[in-house]
Design a protein around this motif. Structure first.
Motif, short mmCIF file in Angstrom:
data_model
loop_
_atom_site.label_atom_id
_atom_site.label_comp_id
_atom_site.label_asym_id
_atom_site.label_seq_id
_atom_site.Cartn_x
_atom_site.Cartn_y
_atom_site.Cartn_z
N LEU A 434 0.81 -1.08 0.01
CA LEU A 434 0.02 0.08 -0.10
C LEU A 434 0.93 1.18 -0.14
O LEU A 434 2.07 1.18 0.42
N PRO A 435 0.35 2.42 -0.58
CA PRO A 435 1.32 3.47 -0.66
C PRO A 435 1.92 4.23 0.56
O PRO A 435 2.92 4.55 0.69
N LYS A 436 1.00 4.03 1.59
CA LYS A 436 1.41 4.60 2.79
C LYS A 436 1.49 3.70 3.91
O LYS A 436 1.72 3.77 4.90
N THR A 440 -2.09 4.25 6.12
CA THR A 440 -3.13 4.45 4.91
C THR A 440 -4.40 4.63 5.46
O THR A 440 -4.84 4.06 6.57
#
Length: 534
Positions: A434-436, A440
């Motif tokens: 996941l990006p963060k 997230t």
């Protein structure tokens, strides 16, 4: 009280200043006296304004304090009520009850005291008018009586339509919550048209109720403005003739007109409060329903011990949701030793979740007893037990916040333990894509869009953060993919003999690892025969 007293005493400054100006200053051309009176009246007006601001600030602070304390206490009361009691009503009903505090906030925020303090001064102003001229006082009283009679009629209509509005909004909110919660089913079965038609009917009824409430709540305001002007013209009409006859001075008539307006103000405020009190009475009934909710544990019961070994025993437990229904579970007996692993096969899953809730004390048996260690849950305040017994449901639920917030249950003190539990469950690899990562954000939409296996893994990890002594597993791996499911089974096998595990499952690999297995079918719980195939 001090502010109200000061405001009403200072209100006498302007009428008496004008009376002196018209009757003495102007006829005698006394400019020096005029300057003194105007300066004194200006000071009085400024002080009155400051007192009004102070009183308003105090009222706002009291409203905010009431809103905070009562709102928190109400939510605590709802969270503490037994699950069957909560589910008797839709979510919309509970939301409407909580919204009632917005209505009560202004009532308990000092406004009632302000009205009660101002009403005696209305009588005082009328008495002052009587000192000036008894006919002007009689006119003032007559206008006020007519206003109150009209207002009583308005209030009756408002109260009737407001009660209808509350019931209509309850139905509409419940319908919306049901539809939005099941939006996937609505779309998958193309039910949009039927849902919209039904909502249009509910909305039409609600709109009509809202219109009626708006009409009858606005009428007193317009009536108040009308009677204020009527008061002024009536006093001028009665006093004008006396001025022309020479039996009354212009200053007396001017002062009486101003005092009549000031007497009208607290009466209007009291009438407005009387109207809102009708609304507040309905709101108070809603709040009283929250206050009447029972608690999970009876008052005065001892707090459940902080440490438990983890044994569980059911003794002749029978459960039915209503007295007129046949038992869902009947005469169940089960004994689970500390740190043992017990499997319960539940074909069709009928009664499995109910039995799990009984084990945790969320539901109370209709008859029989549930024991944790040697403690009967019926005799102890087991609210503190939550956390030492963890429940893993079939479908995980995420709340708005970050993934780490969901794992740590929004407790910053548990963030390190949450990361340790995530590493133990190998959640790091799933979140890393996941990006963060763990930061997230999870919303109602993203919780739906996230892979079902990830959502369930987060929910499972959350359950292990507090290191529970008993874990109740309700087919929680049904949404996991093959890799996550295998990892989950391995993790459970590592937990074996470290804490008490009660598994509601039909999965052979888990049942084979259990010390004992049982079959839950037709409301009965029987020991499985070795070699039985799920």
């Amino acid at each position: 009280m001090v502010a109200s007293l000061a405001i009403n005493v200072l209100a006498l400054a302007l009428p008496f200043t004008l009376m002196q100006v018209y009757d003495r200053i102007i006829p005698n051309s006394s400019l020096a006296s005029l300057g003194v009176l105007v300066s004194g009246c200006t000071v009085a007006v400024v002080l009155e304004t400051l007192m009004r601001l102070s009183r308003s600030q105090i009222g706002n602070w009291m409203s905010t304090r009431f809103d905070h304390l009562s709102g928190c206490e109400a939510v605590e009361k709802i969270l503490d009520t037994p699950l069957p009691v909560f589910e008797r009503h839709g979510v919309g009903v509970h939301m409407e009850r909580l919204n009632a505090f917005n209505t009560l906030r202004s009532v308990y925020g000092g406004q009632i005291f302000q009205v009660l303090l101002d009403i005696p001064f209305a009588l005082f102003f009328i008495a002052v008018i009587g000192i000036l001229d008894w006919r002007l006082m009689a006119t003032t009283i007559g206008i006020l009586v007519i206003f109150l009679v009209c207002f009583a009629l308005f209030r009756y209509q408002f109260s009737k339509h407001r009660q209808s509005q509350v019931k209509t909004n309850d139905h509409r909110y419940n319908f919306l919550i049901e539809i939005f919660s099941g939006i996937h089913l609505v779309k998958s079965q193309a039910m949009e048209e039927q849902v919209l038609r039904r909502y249009e009917r509910l909305q039409a009824t609600a709109a009509e109720s809202n219109m009626n409430v708006s009409i009858w709540s606005a009428l007193p305001i317009h009536a108040g403005a009308f009677f204020s002007q009527l008061m002024m013209f009536a006093l001028i009409a009665v006093g004008g003739g006396q001025v022309m006859e020479g039996s009354m001075t212009i200053g007396v008539l001017t002062a009486a007109t101003l005092l009549g307006g000031r007497a009208m103000q607290p009466i209007q405020q009291a009438a407005g409060f009387w109207l809102r009190f009708s609304d507040a009475k309905i709101a108070l009934e809603q709040v009283e329903k929250i206050a009447a909710l029972p608690s999970e544990s009876a008052s005065g019961t001892p707090v459940f011990p902080a440490e438990i070994r983890g044994s569980l025993r059911l003794s002749n437990v029978t459960f039915r949701y209503r007295e007129d229904l046949s038992p869902l579970l009947e005469n169940l007996n089960l004994e689970v030793a500390p740190k043992s692993m017990v499997g319960i096969r539940c074909p069709g899953s009928r009664g499995a979740t109910t039995l799990a809730y009984l084990m945790m004390g969320i539901l109370k048996p209709s008859s029989g007893n549930v024991f944790i260690d040697e403690y009967n849950l019926a005799e102890w305040d087991h609210r503190q037990l939550h956390g030492r017994i963890e429940y893993l449901p079939q479908n995980g639920v995420l709340f708005s916040g970050t993934i780490l917030d969901n794992i740590s249950m929004f407790d910053h003190k548990l963030r390190e333990a949450a990361l340790d539990a995530a590493a133990l469950f190998d959640l790091d690899d799933q979140v890393a894509v996941l990006p963060k990562g763990y930061e997230t954000e999870v919303t109602s939409q993203s919780a739906t869009n996230l892979p079902a296996g990830l959502v369930q893994s987060i929910a499972l990890t959350r359950a292990f953060v507090v290191r529970p002594r008993i874990i109740v597993f309700d087919k929680a791996n049904v949404s996991l993919d093959q890799a996550s499911d295998r990892m989950f089974i391995e993790f459970f096998l590592r937990l074996k003999e470290r804490c008490t595990l009660i598994l509601f499952t039909d999965q052979p690999s888990l049942l084979e690892a259990c010390h004992k297995t049982y079959l839950l079918q037709d409301g009965q719980l029987v020991a499985s025969v070795p070699g039985d195939s799920p």
